[in-house]
Design an enzyme around this catalytic site. Structure first.
Site, PDB file in Angstrom:
ATOM      1  N   GLY A   1       2.848  -0.760   3.989  1.00 22.47           N
ATOM      2  CA  GLY A   1       1.843  -1.878   3.038  1.00 22.47           C
ATOM      3  C   GLY A   1       2.397  -3.053   3.545  1.00 22.47           C
ATOM      4  O   GLY A   1       3.843  -3.139   3.684  1.00 22.47           O
TER       5      GLY A   1
ATOM      6  N   SER B   1       0.926  -1.267   0.172  1.00 22.12           N
ATOM      7  CA  SER B   1      -0.105   0.340   0.072  1.00 22.12           C
ATOM      8  C   SER B   1       1.009   1.257  -0.360  1.00 22.12           C
ATOM      9  O   SER B   1       0.297   2.378  -0.286  1.00 22.12           O
ATOM     10  CB  SER B   1      -0.624  -0.150   1.047  1.00 22.12           C
ATOM     11  OG  SER B   1      -2.047  -0.379   1.259  1.00 22.12           O
TER      12      SER B   1
ATOM     13  N   SER C   1     -10.638   1.804   2.839  1.00 27.04           N
ATOM     14  CA  SER C   1     -10.166   0.932   1.217  1.00 27.04           C
ATOM     15  C   SER C   1      -9.296   0.825   0.714  1.00 27.04           C
ATOM     16  O   SER C   1      -9.516   2.511   0.142  1.00 27.04           O
ATOM     17  CB  SER C   1     -11.761   1.199   1.017  1.00 27.04           C
ATOM     18  OG  SER C   1     -12.285   0.371  -0.133  1.00 27.04           O
ATOM     19  N   ASN C   2      -9.249  -0.449  -0.023  1.00 29.91           N
ATOM     20  CA  ASN C   2      -7.667   0.041  -1.051  1.00 29.91           C
ATOM     21  C   ASN C   2      -9.305  -0.220  -2.223  1.00 29.91           C
ATOM     22  O   ASN C   2      -8.932   0.436  -3.251  1.00 29.91           O
ATOM     23  CB  ASN C   2      -7.512  -1.825  -1.469  1.00 29.91           C
ATOM     24  CG  ASN C   2      -6.324  -1.788   0.325  1.00 29.91           C
ATOM     25  OD1 ASN C   2      -5.713  -1.654  -0.497  1.00 29.91           O
ATOM     26  ND2 ASN C   2      -6.853  -3.444   0.793  1.00 29.91           N
TER      27      ASN C   2
END
Length: 379
Positions: A332, A109, A200-201
């Site tokens: 991430g 991320s 939220s991805n």
């Protein structure tokens, strides 16, 4: 566009697989490992990193190295490594076995900081506005899904859209197209009320789609042109469907200890596909926070956490350490790697560390490492 049902194959994925993206809280257990040693080195340099040389007894370095070793000894990670950068140069340290200074790895991320930077650059160029609705750029995509027609780019950037996180269904293990990811999310009701922070991805998958709609190029092409080339981040790439890592690289492991070095990055897309190096991440965050990539107005927007009630800016989030220092950055997690970059708000001091598995077993280890590096210490 009407939502589709989540495919049964997605629902059958074992829950032991790691989620792709990571909000500022929540960590997975690590695979067990054996005994470990610690090595460190120091180099003096300006813009480019040189080979490490022996270090002295700097108490900050010693405290940071000790905290890094705990990631391995207590966290049960196969290996951990860090690279710090400040005005005097850079310093590499590693614990365990399996990570070298020059390794390429998956950053999960942390990709979001790159995507947010591209969006804010486009805003500075007046090619879009953060107040634009998603529907203005992707007409009809969210129609009938309960999100109305007022969802803005600002809401996507700050994770205040309420959009369901598609990786809760795919568990970061199924390659999907951006449209498939959005449809998976839209098969669920909103996960939060509008304006409420909920990581939220799906938000950043949509932002990747919007970059392509506005520029005519993929988010990868735009990030390469706008960020990677100007900063000479030669170890960083958006691999697309390439499952292998560039050389050199070590091995990566899932939480159960299985080797997951090879991975289809389409499990993550714009939310987390980036491959990079410790050196490149330090350089990127230093340049970003120093104002090399964004005009002052857009950088202020990036650091403004009011929309997310203090939890998140735009592709960055703050952490206030016990000594009162606030650091900015992102983390991430993706199968084979957990990565964290943190920096002072001016970008003059940066720390990036990674472990070669999905997360950190003890949630106190990461803040302890950050405090060791960024909080003043004396002999």
């Amino acid at each position: 566009m009407p939502p589709c049902r989540t495919p049964r194959t997605l629902l059958a994925i074992p829950a032991s697989l790691a989620l792709l993206g990571l909000a500022p809280t929540g960590l997975l257990a690590l695979a067990p490992t054996g005994s470990h040693t610690l090595a460190s080195g120091y180099s003096t340099e300006s813009r480019a990193f040189a080979s490490p040389a022996p270090t002295g007894s700097n108490p900050v370095d010693a405290a940071t190295d000790a905290a890094l070793a705990l990631l391995v000894a207590q966290g049960k990670a196969p290996a951990a490594a860090l690279l710090t950068k400040d005005d005097s140069g850079s310093r590499f340290a590693d614990a365990g076995q399996g990570i070298s200074r020059s390794d390429h790895f998956r950053a999960g991320s942390i990709t979001k900081t790159f995507i947010a930077t591209v969006i804010l650059q486009l805003s500075a160029e007046h090619r879009l506005s953060l107040s634009d609705t998603v529907d203005a750029h992707l007409p009809g995509l969210l129609s009938g899904a309960g999100y109305g027609d007022s969802l803005t780019l600002r809401a996507l950037l700050t994770h205040t859209s309420g959009l369901y996180d598609y990786t809760a269904d795919t568990l970061g293990a199924v390659p999907v197209t951006p449209l498939q990811a959005v449809r998976i999310a839209l098969a669920h009701p909103p996960s939060a009320a509008p304006g409420q922070y909920a990581y939220s991805n799906t938000n950043y998958v949509l932002l990747g789609m919007i970059v392509e709609r506005v520029t005519g190029n993929s988010y990868a092409t735009e990030a390469e042109r706008r960020i990677l080339v100007p900063l000479r981040l030669t170890g960083t790439s958006f691999p697309g469907a390439r499952t292998t890592l560039p050389s050199p690289h070590g091995r990566g492991y899932a939480a159960d200890g299985s080797d997951v070095t090879e991975l289809d990055p389409r499990v993550a897309g714009a939310a987390g596909e980036l491959v990079t190096t410790l050196t490149d991440l330090d350089r990127f965050y230093a340049a970003l926070l120093a104002g090399e990539l964004l005009p002052p107005g857009q950088l202020r927007e990036m650091l403004d956490t009011r929309a997310a009630h203090g939890s998140y800016g735009m592709g960055l989030y703050p952490v206030k350490l016990p000594c009162g220092t606030t650091v900015w950055g992102h983390n991430g997690r993706i199968s084979s790697s957990y990565v964290r970059t943190a920096a002072t708000v001016d970008g003059r001091r940066v720390l990036t560390f990674r472990v070669n598995t999905d997360g950190i077993a003890d949630p106190d280890l990461e803040p302890a490492l950050l405090a060791a590096e960024f909080c003043p210490r004396t002999e």
